[in-house]
Design a protein around this motif. Structure first.
Motif, short mmCIF file in Angstrom:
data_model
loop_
_atom_site.label_atom_id
_atom_site.label_comp_id
_atom_site.label_asym_id
_atom_site.label_seq_id
_atom_site.Cartn_x
_atom_site.Cartn_y
_atom_site.Cartn_z
N THR A 75 0.82 -1.21 0.00
CA THR A 75 0.00 0.00 0.00
C THR A 75 0.86 1.26 0.00
N GLN A 76 0.20 2.40 -0.18
CA GLN A 76 0.90 3.68 -0.11
C GLN A 76 1.46 3.91 1.30
N GLU A 77 0.72 3.42 2.30
CA GLU A 77 1.21 3.54 3.68
C GLU A 77 2.52 2.77 3.84
N ASP A 78 2.62 1.60 3.19
CA ASP A 78 3.86 0.83 3.24
C ASP A 78 4.99 1.58 2.56
N VAL A 79 4.67 2.25 1.46
CA VAL A 79 5.68 3.07 0.77
C VAL A 79 6.25 4.11 1.71
N ALA A 85 10.03 4.20 3.13
CA ALA A 85 10.87 5.37 2.83
C ALA A 85 11.44 5.98 4.11
N LYS A 86 10.63 6.05 5.15
CA LYS A 86 11.10 6.60 6.42
C LYS A 86 12.23 5.75 7.00
N LEU A 87 12.09 4.43 6.90
CA LEU A 87 13.12 3.52 7.42
C LEU A 87 14.44 3.71 6.67
N THR A 88 14.35 3.85 5.35
CA THR A 88 15.59 3.96 4.56
C THR A 88 16.33 5.26 4.83
N ARG A 89 15.63 6.26 5.37
CA ARG A 89 16.30 7.53 5.65
C ARG A 89 17.14 7.49 6.92
N LYS A 115 19.54 1.15 0.15
CA LYS A 115 18.72 0.99 -1.03
C LYS A 115 17.71 -0.13 -0.77
N VAL A 116 16.68 -0.19 -1.58
CA VAL A 116 15.66 -1.22 -1.45
C VAL A 116 15.70 -2.11 -2.68
N ASN A 117 15.76 -3.41 -2.44
CA ASN A 117 15.73 -4.39 -3.51
C ASN A 117 14.33 -5.00 -3.51
N ILE A 134 7.04 0.67 -6.81
CA ILE A 134 8.41 1.10 -7.09
C ILE A 134 8.45 2.57 -7.48
N LYS A 135 7.51 3.00 -8.31
CA LYS A 135 7.45 4.40 -8.72
C LYS A 135 7.23 5.31 -7.52
N ALA A 136 6.34 4.88 -6.61
CA ALA A 136 6.06 5.69 -5.43
C ALA A 136 7.28 5.79 -4.52
N LEU A 137 8.02 4.70 -4.39
CA LEU A 137 9.25 4.74 -3.59
C LEU A 137 10.25 5.73 -4.19
N ARG A 138 10.42 5.68 -5.49
CA ARG A 138 11.37 6.57 -6.15
C ARG A 138 10.94 8.02 -6.01
N GLN A 139 9.64 8.27 -5.98
CA GLN A 139 9.16 9.64 -5.77
C GLN A 139 9.51 10.14 -4.37
#
Length: 376
Positions: free
Chosen positions: A287-291, A295-299, A304-306, A337-342
């Protein structure tokens, strides 16, 4: 944890010995210590298609060749090929039997990118570290095999050496992402890394080796404290504690918060970025919530996310939540994937290699153990 004792046949293989240990052993037999380095060099610093036996080591005396053959046998390998399956995309999946008749899988995955000679730029070997696995992840076929035992160093090194010979190619990258949890066989795995990356072997640099863990916090801390040069990947697959607990029982022992703290500690000690591995499941973690949570975790640390397509494990007759897990639809997969990159997340997409040879981790071993998948 099912550790190996010294009486296990795999523990008597020459592949367990580092260069220094070979020198010490041969010195005890009355040979100069440099003979150990010569034997180590002959074992590992050879072309992938060069046949090997102790009798072919021309740099050591006949007496030593005979002793080595007598002690370790003419066929010194700890793993033997039982099945080889090759995909149309070049992926090669090997089922190896071990000296106690158990079995493991090893997979050679060529990259889609080609070099000037038209060959894959990367040839990545996915190596197993245990026979079976104790973690019970709901999406993994190996979980159905349960843990039999840890692999010996010789069995880990043997996968690499035998794959080079069988596939007639040099291997550019290693990922410890096969059967088992490498952090629960830490000592044997790291000794194998030391052998494979030893300057005298000339096989591979530690910077081309990645260890993937389901989230064993003490192992992450130890890896950081030892300043290991290999890379670290975390099998995340969920952005909340509840998601991870539902599909990864290890999350009940090590929470998402503890994992985040351990990864921050790892980065502070090593200055190495981390890879988050994320299988997308339809309606579960897509979901978008997961995105936003991912994203917050990767910061928190450079990372990077595979993103990984789900390979079905229906051949294991899954029950419970395992039976409900389905691959995210293609549209959802690419939208995620697109949402993550955004969100400025660096995203890699793992291709679905070897689909035509039943690429799910553990499938060949499941068949060997008498599972209902049948002979592939």
């Amino acid at each position: 944890m099912k550790q190996l004792n010294d009486s296990h046949p795999a523990m008597s293989c020459i592949g367990n010995l580092t260069s220094d240990e070979l020198s010490t052993s041969l010195s005890a037999l009355g040979f100069p210590s440099y003979r150990g380095k010569q034997v180590f060099h002959a074992l590992y610093a050879r072309k992938h298609d060069a046949p090997f036996s102790f009798e072919t080591i021309s740099t050591i005396p006949l007496e030593l060749r005979q002793i080595l053959t007598s002690h370790f046998g003419e066929d010194h390998h700890a793993v033997q090929l039982k099945e080889l399956h090759e995909s149309e995309d070049g992926t090669k999946k090997m089922l190896f039997t071990l000296l106690d008749e158990t079995a493991i899988e090893t997979v050679l995955i060529p990259s889609e990118m080609l070099n000037e000679e038209g060959l894959p730029k990367r040839r990545t070997l996915c190596i197993s570290t245990q026979v079976g696995c104790a973690l019970g992840c709901a999406f993994c076929a190996t979980a159905t095999l349960k843990l039999k035992r840890n692999l010996a160093t010789s069995e880990i090194v043997g996968q690499y050496m035998r794959a080079r010979e069988i596939c007639s190619t040099d291997i550019t990258n290693i990922v410890f992402m096969g059967m088992g949890e490498p952090m629960l066989n830490y000592d044997h795995v790291m000794k194998a890394v030391d052998i494979l990356t030893h300057p005298e072997s000339g096989l591979i640099s530690p910077k081309y080796i990645t260890l993937s863990t389901a989230g064993i916090v003490p192992g992450i801390i130890r890896l950081a404290d030892e300043q290991r040069s290999i890379k670290l990947a975390l099998s995340l697959h969920g952005t909340t504690q509840g998601q991870r607990e539902a599909i990864m029982p290890i999350a009940n022992k090590y929470s998402l918060k503890e994992l985040g703290d351990a990864l921050e500690y790892y980065y502070r000690k090593t200055k190495k970025p981390v890879t988050f591995e994320y299988i997308l499941f339809d309606g579960f973690n897509d979901t978008q919530e997961d995105v936003m949570r991912l994203a917050k975790l990767t910061r928190r640390i450079p990372s990077k996310v595979n993103v990984i397509p789900f390979h079905t494990i229906e051949f294991t007759a899954p029950e419970g939540i395992s039976a409900s897990l389905k691959p995210a639809p293609e549209q959802t997969f690419h939208a995620f994937i697109k949402a993550l990159r955004q969100e400025d997340v660096t995203v890699m997409i793992r291709s679905s290699s070897g689909l035509d040879i039943d690429a799910a981790c553990g499938q060949l071993a499941y068949s060997h153990a008498g599972g209902s998948a049948g002979v592939l």
